[in-house]
Design an enzyme around this catalytic site. Structure first.
Site, PDB file in Angstrom:
ATOM      1  CE1 TYR A 112      -5.581   6.474  -0.553  1.00  0.00           C
ATOM      2  CE2 TYR A 112      -5.444   6.998   1.788  1.00  0.00           C
ATOM      3  CZ  TYR A 112      -5.562   6.092   0.667  1.00  0.00           C
ATOM      4  OH  TYR A 112      -5.326   4.704   1.109  1.00  0.00           O
ATOM      5  CG  HIS A 128      -4.416  -4.148   0.167  1.00  0.00           C
ATOM      6  ND1 HIS A 128      -3.876  -3.415  -0.763  1.00  0.00           N
ATOM      7  CD2 HIS A 128      -4.360  -3.001   1.345  1.00  0.00           C
ATOM      8  CE1 HIS A 128      -3.502  -2.290  -0.548  1.00  0.00           C
ATOM      9  NE2 HIS A 128      -3.603  -2.099   0.845  1.00  0.00           N
ATOM     10  CG  ASP A 140      -2.193   1.144   1.047  1.00  0.00           C
ATOM     11  OD1 ASP A 140      -3.258   0.539   0.322  1.00  0.00           O
ATOM     12  OD2 ASP A 140      -2.052   2.267   1.463  1.00  0.00           O
TER      13      ASP A 140
END
Length: 458
Positions: free
Chosen positions: A378, A435, A232
């Site tokens: 983000y 993930h 990630d």
């Protein structure tokens, strides 16, 4: 695929045409950008700032009033809407199952909070100040090293994870075994703005700047050369470290390898039309056809758009809202572990993890009040200033390893990866996992990492 998917394909095709016409230019690697390695990210002015370089033990004990307030909030009647008929997790976290999670959290998990808190304290926690931010990290040194090669290893998590992801793999890394000659000194920081690490008070703190802080942390601890492993955000930050500071990185290993350079995107499109040129037939299930891939990404990345554009809005909605926070985070542990789990009444969340482990991770966000600062990454990463660095066009020359778990959101072919990772020495595929590999399949990730290390000239 639908209208939206068709539009995306057209846009990508037009973009690919532009890339092809300018292939010679865009295929050239760029020099690493010059970043301020001592930039101040704390509150206020840096004029009088003097960094405190002391590394100190850090107590993660949660105040009793915080736990009491959480219990009180979870005691309130839930006013959730019933799910639609015949809908499980297809619309997000199923409200029937959310009621079960809240009940377990309130009546069992928090009833045993001293035991869970003791578990979270099982590894030594530390904190130090770097560039105006208090950075938290777990630091575990191997105790039995006779006959073993000891290597420093930086473990990097992402969102919506935390250092809790590494609790199952740390013992494998730090305790010697008869299968190989390596043990590791593990440093697992909370990323800036996550968990017990302070978030930036200033704009333009993206993954490039996080890479600088992580490198400065390792130097602070006396490690001029070290390994990096991450997924990630940890994958992007680790790759940035390898690109910016190759003299410090022994090797880079990731369970979410990728690059968004222009030629990489071109090869992704080419692989759709000529797959046999890019990967062996046995790996077909790892590479979805473009329409299916984009349909999948559109279904799974709505969070990304809001966090990249309005992070403080979603942060406000989730702050001091334990039920909402749990639903928002745990939903990712359903579909990001296996997209088929959305068709199950419980989202399959406890098929690969215990509810205690999942709630440990939620608790880290809750008790540190870090959801807003975590999602701001983000917005900063997708900002114009971060894009102008063009780090995806800076070559990574250190040895790199990529492990693909089948249910990861998307995968890159070796041909794509080699556009940036010029020394890709390790590339593997696993027909399971998703993930959160370190938490879901720690033994498999550990073995893959060891296989990578064995290929290095150490």
């Amino acid at each position: 695929m639908g209208f939206a998917g068709s539009v995306i394909i057209v846009i990508i095709s037009l973009g690919a045409t532009v890339i092809i016409k300018n292939y010679f230019f865009v295929s050239k690697h760029l020099p690493a950008p010059k970043l301020n390695l001592n930039a101040y990210w704390g509150p206020g002015s840096s004029a009088l700032y003097k960094e405190n370089t002391i590394v100190k033990s850090y107590d993660i004990t949660v105040k009793s009033e915080v736990i009491a307030d959480l219990k009180a909030q979870l005691q309130r009647p839930l006013k959730l809407h019933e799910p639609l008929e015949d809908v499980n997790f297809e619309y997000g976290f199923n409200s029937y199952y959310l009621e079960n999670v809240v009940k377990y959290w309130r009546d069992e998990y928090l009833a045993n909070w001293p035991k869970r808190e003791s578990f979270l304290k099982k590894f030594p926690h530390f904190q130090t100040e770097i560039q105006g931010l208090n950075i938290h990290f777990i630091h575990v040194k191997a105790q039995q090293t006779a006959g073993k090669t000891v290597l420093p290893l930086l473990l990097l998590h992402g969102w919506p994870g935390s250092v809790r992801e590494f609790y199952e793999i740390i013992p494998l890394l730090t305790e010697p075994n008869d299968q190989n000659n390596y043990v590791f000194e593990v440093i697992a920081p909370s990323l800036p703005g996550y968990g017990w690490s302070q978030g930036s008070s200033k704009k333009d703190f993206g993954c490039a700047q996080a890479a600088v802080i992580m490198r400065n942390l390792m130097l602070r601890l006396g490690h001029k050369k070290f390994l990096v492993q991450g997924g990630d955000w940890g994958s992007i930050i680790g790759a940035n470290m390898a690109a910016l500071f190759p003299h410090n990185i022994i090797g880079y290993h990731s369970n979410m390898c990728g690059s968004m350079g222009p030629t990489t995107i071109l090869k992704m499109i080419a692989a759709y039309f000529m797959p046999s040129l890019f990967y062996d037939k046995q790996y077909t299930k790892f590479f979805k056809p473009l329409p299916e891939l984009f349909s999948h990404l559109m279904a799974e990345t709505g969070y990304l758009h809001i966090q990249a554009t309005k992070p403080d809005t979603i942060g406000a909605a989730l702050t001091s809202n334990p039920v909402g926070l749990a639903a928002y985070i745990l939903e990712k542990f359903s579909t990001w572990t296996n997209p088929q789990y959305k068709h199950l009444p419980d989202g399959g969340v406890t098929r690969r993890y215990t509810l205690d482990a999942l709630l440990d991770n939620v608790m880290i966000y809750y008790v540190t009040n870090s959801v807003t600062t975590s999602v701001r990454l983000y917005a900063e990463q997708f900002s114009q200033s971060q894009g102008q660095l063009q780090l995806d066009r800076v070559a990574v020359t250190v040895p790199a390893g990529c492990v693909r778990f089948q249910n990861e959101l998307m995968h890159s072919t070796d041909s794509q990866l080699k556009e940036r990772f010029l020394n890709l020495v390790h590339s593997t595929y696993h027909n399971q996992g998703g993930h959160f590999a370190a938490m879901e399949l720690p033994k498999i990730l550990y073995k893959d990492f060891i296989d990578f290390v064995k290929k290095l000239d150490i």
